[in-house]
Write a protein that holds these residues in place. Structure first.
Motif, mmCIF file in Angstrom:
data_model
loop_
_atom_site.group_PDB
_atom_site.id
_atom_site.type_symbol
_atom_site.label_atom_id
_atom_site.label_comp_id
_atom_site.label_asym_id
_atom_site.label_seq_id
_atom_site.Cartn_x
_atom_site.Cartn_y
_atom_site.Cartn_z
ATOM 1 N N THR A 27 -8.859 -10.946 -15.051
ATOM 2 C CA THR A 27 -9.416 -12.294 -15.036
ATOM 3 C C THR A 27 -10.554 -12.282 -14.022
ATOM 4 O OG1 THR A 27 -7.936 -13.020 -13.268
ATOM 5 C CG2 THR A 27 -7.164 -13.330 -15.550
ATOM 6 N N LYS A 28 -11.301 -13.337 -13.988
ATOM 7 C CA LYS A 28 -12.391 -13.410 -13.016
ATOM 8 C C LYS A 28 -11.834 -13.286 -11.601
ATOM 9 C CE LYS A 28 -16.341 -16.169 -11.549
ATOM 10 N NZ LYS A 28 -17.174 -17.345 -11.815
ATOM 11 N N THR A 29 -10.722 -13.954 -11.345
ATOM 12 C CA THR A 29 -10.131 -13.923 -10.007
ATOM 13 C C THR A 29 -9.646 -12.533 -9.644
ATOM 14 O OG1 THR A 29 -9.450 -16.231 -10.235
ATOM 15 C CG2 THR A 29 -8.352 -14.941 -8.539
ATOM 16 N N SER A 30 -8.936 -11.867 -10.557
ATOM 17 C CA SER A 30 -8.401 -10.543 -10.229
ATOM 18 C C SER A 30 -9.522 -9.515 -10.043
ATOM 19 C CB SER A 30 -7.398 -10.083 -11.291
ATOM 20 O OG SER A 30 -8.022 -9.884 -12.534
ATOM 21 N N LEU A 31 -10.551 -9.572 -10.877
ATOM 22 C CA LEU A 31 -11.661 -8.631 -10.731
ATOM 23 C C LEU A 31 -12.458 -8.933 -9.467
ATOM 24 C CD1 LEU A 31 -13.196 -6.212 -11.774
ATOM 25 C CD2 LEU A 31 -14.507 -7.742 -13.251
ATOM 26 N N TYR A 32 -12.662 -10.198 -9.165
ATOM 27 C CA TYR A 32 -13.378 -10.579 -7.942
ATOM 28 C C TYR A 32 -12.651 -10.044 -6.709
ATOM 29 C CZ TYR A 32 -15.534 -13.377 -4.286
ATOM 30 O OH TYR A 32 -16.182 -13.775 -3.147
ATOM 31 N N LYS A 33 -11.330 -10.220 -6.664
ATOM 32 C CA LYS A 33 -10.560 -9.755 -5.508
ATOM 33 C C LYS A 33 -10.591 -8.238 -5.392
ATOM 34 C CE LYS A 33 -7.420 -13.664 -5.163
ATOM 35 N NZ LYS A 33 -6.026 -14.131 -5.298
ATOM 36 N N LEU A 34 -10.536 -7.529 -6.517
ATOM 37 C CA LEU A 34 -10.634 -6.074 -6.497
ATOM 38 C C LEU A 34 -11.990 -5.638 -5.963
ATOM 39 C CD1 LEU A 34 -9.456 -3.273 -7.304
ATOM 40 C CD2 LEU A 34 -10.549 -3.622 -9.529
ATOM 41 N N VAL A 35 -13.054 -6.236 -6.458
ATOM 42 C CA VAL A 35 -14.407 -5.893 -6.006
ATOM 43 C C VAL A 35 -14.563 -6.241 -4.526
ATOM 44 C CG1 VAL A 35 -16.864 -6.423 -6.275
ATOM 45 C CG2 VAL A 35 -15.432 -6.086 -8.291
ATOM 46 N N ARG A 36 -14.077 -7.390 -4.123
ATOM 47 C CA ARG A 36 -14.161 -7.800 -2.714
ATOM 48 C C ARG A 36 -13.472 -6.781 -1.812
ATOM 49 N NH1 ARG A 36 -10.559 -12.575 -1.551
ATOM 50 N NH2 ARG A 36 -9.092 -10.861 -1.596
ATOM 51 N N LYS A 80 -12.809 5.589 -8.010
ATOM 52 C CA LYS A 80 -11.674 5.917 -8.869
ATOM 53 C C LYS A 80 -10.464 5.128 -8.372
ATOM 54 C CE LYS A 80 -9.147 9.732 -10.860
ATOM 55 N NZ LYS A 80 -8.992 11.176 -10.952
ATOM 56 N N LEU A 81 -9.837 4.411 -9.278
ATOM 57 C CA LEU A 81 -8.677 3.594 -8.952
ATOM 58 C C LEU A 81 -7.405 4.289 -9.420
ATOM 59 C CD1 LEU A 81 -10.195 0.255 -10.241
ATOM 60 C CD2 LEU A 81 -10.101 1.019 -7.870
ATOM 61 N N THR A 82 -6.280 3.896 -8.859
ATOM 62 C CA THR A 82 -5.005 4.446 -9.294
ATOM 63 C C THR A 82 -4.288 3.430 -10.171
ATOM 64 O OG1 THR A 82 -3.775 3.596 -7.394
ATOM 65 C CG2 THR A 82 -4.781 5.790 -7.168
ATOM 66 N N LEU A 83 -3.430 3.946 -11.023
ATOM 67 C CA LEU A 83 -2.643 3.076 -11.888
ATOM 68 C C LEU A 83 -1.732 2.178 -11.057
ATOM 69 C CD1 LEU A 83 -1.856 2.253 -14.757
ATOM 70 C CD2 LEU A 83 -0.213 4.130 -14.761
ATOM 71 N N GLU A 84 -1.157 2.721 -10.008
ATOM 72 C CA GLU A 84 -0.270 1.938 -9.139
ATOM 73 C C GLU A 84 -1.019 0.782 -8.480
ATOM 74 O OE1 GLU A 84 -0.550 5.374 -8.878
ATOM 75 O OE2 GLU A 84 1.240 5.723 -10.097
ATOM 76 N N GLU A 85 -2.238 1.050 -8.070
ATOM 77 C CA GLU A 85 -3.065 0.014 -7.441
ATOM 78 C C GLU A 85 -3.324 -1.142 -8.414
ATOM 79 O OE1 GLU A 85 -7.206 0.038 -4.909
ATOM 80 O OE2 GLU A 85 -6.834 1.649 -6.338
ATOM 81 N N LEU A 86 -3.623 -0.805 -9.660
ATOM 82 C CA LEU A 86 -3.863 -1.838 -10.663
ATOM 83 C C LEU A 86 -2.563 -2.541 -11.062
ATOM 84 C CD1 LEU A 86 -6.509 -0.068 -12.900
ATOM 85 C CD2 LEU A 86 -6.879 -1.847 -11.196
ATOM 86 N N GLN A 87 -1.448 -1.822 -11.064
ATOM 87 C CA GLN A 87 -0.165 -2.458 -11.360
ATOM 88 C C GLN A 87 0.193 -3.460 -10.266
ATOM 89 O OE1 GLN A 87 2.226 1.106 -11.854
ATOM 90 N NE2 GLN A 87 2.480 0.654 -14.043
ATOM 91 N N ASP A 88 -0.070 -3.127 -9.010
ATOM 92 C CA ASP A 88 0.195 -4.049 -7.904
ATOM 93 C C ASP A 88 -0.624 -5.321 -8.037
ATOM 94 O OD1 ASP A 88 1.957 -2.228 -6.847
ATOM 95 O OD2 ASP A 88 0.550 -1.455 -5.336
ATOM 96 N N ARG A 89 -1.799 -5.218 -8.609
ATOM 97 C CA ARG A 89 -2.677 -6.380 -8.795
ATOM 98 C C ARG A 89 -2.457 -7.055 -10.143
ATOM 99 N NH1 ARG A 89 -7.168 -6.409 -5.331
ATOM 100 N NH2 ARG A 89 -7.270 -4.609 -3.974
#
Length: 115
Positions: free
Chosen positions: A7-16, A85-94
């Motif tokens: 979502t916009k919020t989840s991608l924004y927080k990841l980029v931030r 490069k991101l990890t699957l675990e990192e994206l699962q946590d988010r």
């Protein structure tokens, strides 16, 4: 198998969180960013403008690995690009990945997932 969801919020927080150490990536408030999903692909964009530069973050999967690319363009020319490069675990946590059921995989949907 998993595929990206954002979502916009989840991608924004990841980029931030990922751009805190990148000095040239001046992320403004979320209201001043634009978010969109690529047509028929589990790929996502976040775009913003600051100090005469155009910035774009791109979240995608390449070769089974989730990647976040952040680039800066000024006067139509690319000045900077950082690929993280991101990890699957990192994206699962988010909560930015979703497990694909076997029925959907048999039907050939979706493409571009992570293993």
């Amino acid at each position: 198998m998993f595929y990206l969801k954002a979502t916009k919020t989840s991608l924004y927080k990841l980029v931030r969180d990922k751009t805190q150490l990148i000095l040239w990536a001046n992320l403004p408030s979320m209201r001043k960013t634009r978010f969109w999903k690529a047509f028929r692909r589990p790929d996502y964009f976040l775009e913003w403008y600051r100090d005469g530069c155009s910035f774009r973050a791109f979240l995608s999967v390449c070769g089974g690995s989730p990647l976040l690319s952040i680039e800066c363009c000024q006067d139509g020319e690319e000045n900077h690009r950082q690929v993280i490069k991101l990890t699957l675990e990192e994206l699962q946590d988010r909560d930015m990945v979703e497990r694909v059921s076997d029925k959907r995989m048999a039907a050939g949907q979706p493409k571009g997932g992570t293993a």
